[in-house]
Design an enzyme around this catalytic site. Structure first.
Site, PDB file in Angstrom:
ATOM      1  N   SER A  29      18.725  -0.395  48.000  1.00 26.32           N
ATOM      2  CA  SER A  29      17.966   0.273  49.378  1.00 26.32           C
ATOM      3  C   SER A  29      18.867  -0.129  50.592  1.00 26.32           C
ATOM      4  CB  SER A  29      16.511  -0.319  49.323  1.00 26.32           C
ATOM      5  OG  SER A  29      16.061  -0.320  50.788  1.00 26.32           O
ATOM      6  N   SER A  65      17.244   0.045  53.695  1.00 24.73           N
ATOM      7  CA  SER A  65      16.250  -0.471  54.587  1.00 24.73           C
ATOM      8  C   SER A  65      16.627  -1.702  55.506  1.00 24.73           C
ATOM      9  CB  SER A  65      14.740  -0.254  54.027  1.00 24.73           C
ATOM     10  OG  SER A  65      14.598   0.822  53.506  1.00 24.73           O
ATOM     11  N   LYS A 124       3.614   2.566  45.492  1.00 23.96           N
ATOM     12  CA  LYS A 124       2.857   3.279  46.553  1.00 23.96           C
ATOM     13  C   LYS A 124       1.499   3.849  46.303  1.00 23.96           C
ATOM     14  CE  LYS A 124       6.942   5.144  48.576  1.00 23.96           C
ATOM     15  NZ  LYS A 124       7.722   6.276  48.951  1.00 23.96           N
ATOM     16  N   GLY A 133       7.639  17.167  40.728  1.00 23.58           N
ATOM     17  CA  GLY A 133       6.888  15.571  40.670  1.00 23.58           C
ATOM     18  C   GLY A 133       5.315  15.508  41.075  1.00 23.58           C
ATOM     19  N   GLY A 172       3.990  12.056  42.124  1.00 24.73           N
ATOM     20  CA  GLY A 172       3.756  10.678  42.554  1.00 24.73           C
ATOM     21  C   GLY A 172       3.424  10.566  43.951  1.00 24.73           C
ATOM     22  N   GLY A 173       3.939   9.375  44.520  1.00 22.19           N
ATOM     23  CA  GLY A 173       3.522   9.216  45.941  1.00 22.19           C
ATOM     24  C   GLY A 173       4.190   9.866  46.723  1.00 22.19           C
ATOM     25  N   ALA A 174       5.757  10.312  46.424  1.00 20.29           N
ATOM     26  CA  ALA A 174       6.366  11.142  47.572  1.00 20.29           C
ATOM     27  C   ALA A 174       6.092  12.671  47.582  1.00 20.29           C
ATOM     28  CB  ALA A 174       7.835  10.982  47.006  1.00 20.29           C
ATOM     29  N   ARG A 210      -2.224  13.592  35.852  1.00 19.78           N
ATOM     30  CA  ARG A 210      -1.834  13.646  37.227  1.00 19.78           C
ATOM     31  C   ARG A 210      -2.268  15.141  37.841  1.00 19.78           C
ATOM     32  NH1 ARG A 210       1.620  10.009  39.747  1.00 19.78           N
ATOM     33  NH2 ARG A 210       3.269   8.981  38.367  1.00 19.78           N
TER      34      ARG A 210
END
Ligand code: NAP
Length: 286
Positions: free
Chosen positions: A17, A19, A68, A127, A129-131, A156
């Protein structure tokens, strides 16, 4: 006087990462006595960590893969947009109460400004998921409703469709390469919101782009490491305009800081610092 504060990133397998590098470089340049730390946690330790976090000096956290969605159950409050999206990537410790927010959707929206895809763009999202949820919400906010998302899980699909019933043209399909290609041939916008192709799995690609794409199609990969995934490389070779996840990463970080800190963020300096850090880390690798 501005006091010492601690921020961090919560997730799993965080060694790559950027960040912490980005935030800490910005804090140094602004002479702020702040620190940003990585918290690499197994799921068994997640709840315990958050219990302690509320009474710790931690002012704010970013949340990343794979927490997330599941982190929402452990928070004291969830801001309206994050609740609708069903994904939290920012936590603010408000006097011992942990409140969840979503800045991924804002980051994604801001990153799309350069491209301005038409509202009638047929859009493919890989996808669920969260993103993917943040991306779908952002697209809806921009007036783009013709969206097909692909995941490997029927459960999902149902959940996402139920939660996003306000997106009139939303369609969910099971992950089948021939179906993805069929939709992608006609699409004006294709977004990879899976981790497939991310370092160290950069030899993988969500699907092979071995067909003629529409003129001016934008292929967007939320992954930023490597800066050009195999998916983007193939798309570029077929004439697509491409975008990686770097600008989304920077913009969601800017929006996170605005939630955590009362003092104004020097956006120009944050952008410059982020670009320099990312360039030094990703583009100068030997
Ligand atoms: P997540 O919640 O774990 O969701 C990942 C999604 O990818 C799920 O739908 C999952 O599949 C799907 N997936 C995983 N492996 C797959 C495979 N081999 N084949 C097909 N589908 C697969 O993760 P996330 O938080 O949404 O993150 C997704 C990606 O976006 C990550 O690479 C993350 O780094 C990136 N991201 C970037 C930014 C940025 O600022 N640039 C922000 C957020 C996320 P099923 O649904 O089929 O189970």
């Amino acid at each position: 006087m501005i006091k010492r504060r601690l921020f961090g990133l919560l997730g799993m397998k965080l060694e790559h990462s950027l960040s912490a590098l980005i935030f800490n470089s910005y804090f140094r340049r602004k002479n702020l006595d702040y620190r940003y730390q990585l918290f690499d946690l197994s799921s068994q330790n997640l709840h315990q960590f958050l219990k302690k976090a509320s009474s710790s000096p931690l002012s704010g956290l970013n949340v990343t893969i794979p927490y997330k969605e599941r982190i929402m159950a452990y928070l004291d409050e969830i801001e309206g947009k994050a609740k609708i999206i069903g994904s939290v990537n920012v936590i603010h410790n408000e006097k011992g109460k942990l409140k969840g927010f979503n800045t991924d959707y804002k980051g994604f929206m801001r990153s799309l400004k350069n491209f301005r895809p038409g509202v009638r763009s047929q859009t493919v999202v890989l996808g669920g998921g969260g993103a993917a949820r943040s991306v779908i919400y952002a697209l809806h906010s921009l007036g783009i409703e013709k969206i097909t998302f692909f995941t490997r899980s029927a459960e999902r699909i149902k959940r996402l469709k139920d939660d996003f019933s306000f997106v009139t043209g939303l369609e969910g399909q099971l992950w089948k390469e021939n179906k993805i290609k069929e939709k992608s041939r006609k699409a004006g916008l294709i977004i990879n919101a899976t981790p497939v192709g991310m370092f160290p799995g950069e030899r993988c690609s969500p699907f092979m782009i071995d067909f003629r794409m529409r003129k001016n199609v934008l292929v967007y990969d939320l992954i930023y490491n490597p800066p050009e995934t195999r998916f983007l490389k193939e798309a570029r070779s077929r004439g697509a305009v491409t975008e990686n996840g770097i600008r989304m990463l920077i913009f969601q970080a800017i929006e996170s800081f605005k939630i955590w800190a009362k003092e104004a963020l020097d956006e120009a300096l944050f952008l410059k610092t982020s670009e320099e850090v990312i360039h030094a880390s990703l583009y100068n690798r030997g």
